[in-house]
Write an enzyme that holds these catalytic residues in place. Structure first.
Site, mmCIF file in Angstrom:
data_model
loop_
_atom_site.group_PDB
_atom_site.id
_atom_site.type_symbol
_atom_site.label_atom_id
_atom_site.label_comp_id
_atom_site.label_asym_id
_atom_site.label_seq_id
_atom_site.Cartn_x
_atom_site.Cartn_y
_atom_site.Cartn_z
ATOM 1 N N THR A 47 37.059 -40.033 69.650
ATOM 2 C CA THR A 47 35.630 -40.223 69.526
ATOM 3 C C THR A 47 36.379 -41.627 70.304
ATOM 4 O O THR A 47 36.329 -42.429 69.431
ATOM 5 C CB THR A 47 35.107 -40.609 67.912
ATOM 6 O OG1 THR A 47 36.236 -41.798 67.321
ATOM 7 C CG2 THR A 47 34.937 -39.355 68.011
ATOM 8 N N SER A 75 35.219 -53.998 65.425
ATOM 9 C CA SER A 75 34.929 -52.796 66.117
ATOM 10 C C SER A 75 34.595 -52.582 67.041
ATOM 11 O O SER A 75 35.857 -53.237 68.633
ATOM 12 C CB SER A 75 33.042 -53.911 65.725
ATOM 13 O OG SER A 75 32.711 -53.669 66.732
ATOM 14 N N LYS A 76 34.605 -51.305 67.160
ATOM 15 C CA LYS A 76 34.969 -50.240 68.566
ATOM 16 C C LYS A 76 33.748 -50.721 69.686
ATOM 17 O O LYS A 76 34.615 -50.590 71.272
ATOM 18 C CB LYS A 76 34.644 -48.908 68.674
ATOM 19 C CG LYS A 76 35.406 -47.745 67.946
ATOM 20 C CD LYS A 76 35.491 -46.149 68.326
ATOM 21 C CE LYS A 76 36.224 -45.362 67.700
ATOM 22 N NZ LYS A 76 36.469 -44.035 68.116
ATOM 23 N N ARG A 77 33.216 -51.773 69.555
ATOM 24 C CA ARG A 77 32.115 -52.459 70.766
ATOM 25 C C ARG A 77 33.068 -53.538 70.888
ATOM 26 O O ARG A 77 31.923 -54.215 72.267
ATOM 27 C CB ARG A 77 30.758 -52.636 70.141
ATOM 28 C CG ARG A 77 30.009 -51.085 69.717
ATOM 29 C CD ARG A 77 28.251 -51.960 69.253
ATOM 30 N NE ARG A 77 28.470 -51.969 68.079
ATOM 31 C CZ ARG A 77 28.469 -51.601 66.423
ATOM 32 N NH1 ARG A 77 29.204 -50.452 66.873
ATOM 33 N NH2 ARG A 77 28.755 -52.637 65.593
ATOM 34 N N ASP A 78 34.093 -53.929 70.734
ATOM 35 C CA ASP A 78 33.985 -55.506 71.115
ATOM 36 C C ASP A 78 35.523 -55.128 72.472
ATOM 37 O O ASP A 78 36.481 -54.202 71.831
ATOM 38 C CB ASP A 78 34.934 -56.400 69.808
ATOM 39 C CG ASP A 78 34.472 -57.178 68.848
ATOM 40 O OD1 ASP A 78 33.535 -57.235 68.816
ATOM 41 O OD2 ASP A 78 34.537 -56.541 67.515
#
Length: 497
Positions: free
Chosen positions: A18, A265-268
């Protein structure tokens, strides 16, 4: 090393395809891979498995990225995609029949049961439990349904999920990183393992795959610690059914923290592995830094090779405390690894940034001889390989990329006179010697009452466009006399205008 049962170590890395790979995920892969490599002489194996049962989020593109990332990082695997092995297939989406069979056996043996509770009913009972100050997990409503009650629910058109029946006793296990941990039964309620549509959940497929693939050590992130008592209970049931041979040892790796002491997190932005590849981090530099997020070779050595890490790695040495990701330290360690490269290796690794579409110069303007000559000097200056483009563009562009701030800083009153003297001295210098070019600029500075540092600044900006960069005199030697003098002339014309 062997497992507690005497079998060779078998560890696994099982990401979901993902999005872009996450550096925390890479750290998990690294610790598993290093653990297996450390014990390779005694038959240890590293299994790579893909958890792709979430059709809404998984993609073939992400799957391909994962494999490419593993290869780029230098991780090889004994079993898994593209390699095969005795426990194939290694993609969960291709193992659905296996999970259905195991779920059926758990139901038949009474280790699992069908739960007909609606989401609304679950929410209502959870709220009531919270209001009463009780644990708000599943309350076991369907645990002991009679056949008649089950038939009534079916008649209402309800589709059941399958829940695993947790034992009414405390569960204790020894974490390889954190020591002995105990969970009380009221804190670990019965949990779902199969959705109402028949799709198996992570809570079932992950332990079943570990059991069937005979995994001996599960090294994973701290965020999965709370699921471990559930899995310990499930392993016991799977062992009773002859599906599992053992319960693996568990080791939960510390969180990787980002800005503000929040979990990365993946958003960083700094979490994406692709970012580091695009910027030109070396795999060995990135892995060296990631290994320090919870482990160290020694108290006074931050720079080491992957081979040195493998030789020393023991999961019991992992620190359980959260580790903060520090981009500047990561860059510094990568810079050290760049300097450790053989010069020939360095010149080849820079090539993706020296050609279209990355490089700003025309392909025919690139000069291999100049690149080979300047490379050893560039190697000492880079933190990441992508910086090579700005460092050497003055060699291959028809004119330097002029930084106006650098021009204003370097071109003070009297710079024109200095440049004319420097041009005269350089014109008479020996252009086969960087030392001769240095002496020429030094003499020009002395003629105007300036030390070398002040004298060379206008020359550097005139020739390279910037106040900082590669060693100046070696750069002039590689650029050549004709081009250097022409650029000084252009700078003098600009000053005159």
């Amino acid at each position: 090393m062997a497992s507690a049962s005497g079998s060779p170590v078998r560890v696994r890395f099982c990401p979901s395809p993902t999005g872009n790979p996450h550096v925390g995920l890479v750290r998990t892969a690294l610790f598993n891979w290093a653990f297996a490599k450390h014990h390779q002489s005694s038959g240890a194996q590293f299994v790579f498995r893909i958890e792709d049962t979430d059709a809404a989020r998984d993609s073939e593109e992400s799957y391909t990225q994962l494999l490419d990332a593993m290869r780029w990082l230098g991780f090889d695997w004994d079993e898994g995609p593209e390699v095969g092995g005795p426990h194939a297939p290694y993609r969960q989406s291709q193992r659905m029949d296996i999970y259905a069979d195991v779920a059926g056996k758990l139901l038949d043996a009474g280790h699992a049961y069908r739960c007909y509770c609606s989401q609304e009913e679950l929410d209502t009972r959870r709220e009531a439990a919270r209001a009463a100050g009780k644990p708000s997990g599943y309350d076991g409503h369907c645990r002991e349904l009679t056949d008649a009650q089950a038939e009534e629910y079916k008649a209402q058109g309800r589709e059941p999920i399958v829940r695993f029946r947790m034992p009414d006793e405390a569960i204790t296990f020894t974490d390889l990183v954190r020591g002995e941990i105990t969970y009380l039964p009221e804190n670990v309620p019965d949990y779902g393992i199969v959705r109402a549509n028949g799709a198996p959940l992570y809570t079932l497929v992950n332990p079943v795959d570990d059991a069937l693939m005979e995994i001996t050590h599960v090294l994973r992130g701290e965020d999965l610690l709370s699921s471990t008592p559930r899995q310990v209970a499930l392993y016991k049931a799977l062992t009773e059914l002859g599906i599992a041979k053992r319960t693996p040892a568990f080791g939960h790796l510390p969180y990787v923290m980002g800005e503000g002491n929040k979990k990365l997190s993946k958003r960083d932005p700094q979490a994406s592995l692709n970012l580091y590849r695009e910027r030109g981090f070396l795999p060995e530099g990135l892995l060296n830094y990631l290994s320090l997020l919870g482990w160290s070779l020694s108290a006074d050595q931050d720079i080491f090779t992957i081979e040195e890490m493998v030789a020393a790695f023991d999961v019991s040495d992992v620190n359980p405390n959260p580790a903060r990701f520090d981009l500047k330290k990561c860059e510094a360690i990568n810079a050290d690894h760049i300097r450790l490269l053989d010069v020939k290796d360095f010149t080849e690794r820079c090539r993706p940034w020296l050609k279209a579409p990355v490089a700003p110069w025309a392909p025919e303007a690139f000069d291999e001889a100049k690149w080979q000559a300047i490379a050893p000097h560039a190697q000492t200056r880079l933190k990441v390989l992508s910086e090579i483009t700005d460092n050497v563009d003055f060699l291959f562009l028809p004119e330097p990329v002029l930084d106006e701030a650098s021009w204003a800083k370097a071109m003070k009153e009297g710079s024109d006179a200095l440049l004319r003297t420097a041009r005269e001295k350089l014109d008479a210098a020996d252009w086969t010697s960087a030392e001769s070019l240095k002496e020429a600029v030094l003499a020009a500075g002395e003629a105007h009452g300036l030390k070398l540092g002040k004298a060379q600044a206008p020359v550097r900006v005139a020739v390279t466009g910037r106040t900082v960069g590669l060693p100046l005199f070696e750069s002039l030697e590689v650029l050549g006399k004709e081009t250097t003098l022409a650029r000084i002339d252009a700078a003098l014309a600009k000053l005159a205008a």
